[in-house]
Design a protein around this motif. Sequence first.
Motif: not given
Length: 127
Positions: A82-108
């Motif tokens: 998740f530290e690797q996420i960089r989603v550029p928008g139309k303006a401003g800094r790139p988005r680096t965090r989602p609002d919600r994360v979904m993961a399987d039983k390998g990440h609890p």
Amino acid sequence: MASIDLTIVPVHQHGADPSAHHRGLSGTTRKFGVEPRDHAIGRSRGGLTTKNHLVCDGKGRAVAFILTHGQTADTSMLADAFEQIRVPGKAGRPRTRPDRVMADKGHPSKANRVWLRERGIAATIPE
């Protein structure tokens, strides 16, 4: 929203040259032989493997990717991915965090839940 999962990929029989292990031609010495770290070849129950950790957005588009050794624990790579996420928008800094994360039983793990909570990210991860 973002989701994370991984897949285990067996190394092709010619992917790791066993003669190089004996001659000491590549990388640093580790428990299972000699192999450069950037090859991400490790040993697991299935033999020589690598793991591909992929983070996708809500539309299934890849936003982050990490390649690790086969013996790397699934749960230990959530924060790094998740530290690797960089989603550029139309303006401003790139988005680096989602609002919600979904993961399987390998990440609890508790550490993952704390890491997400500290950043204000809601999690849907089964126990």
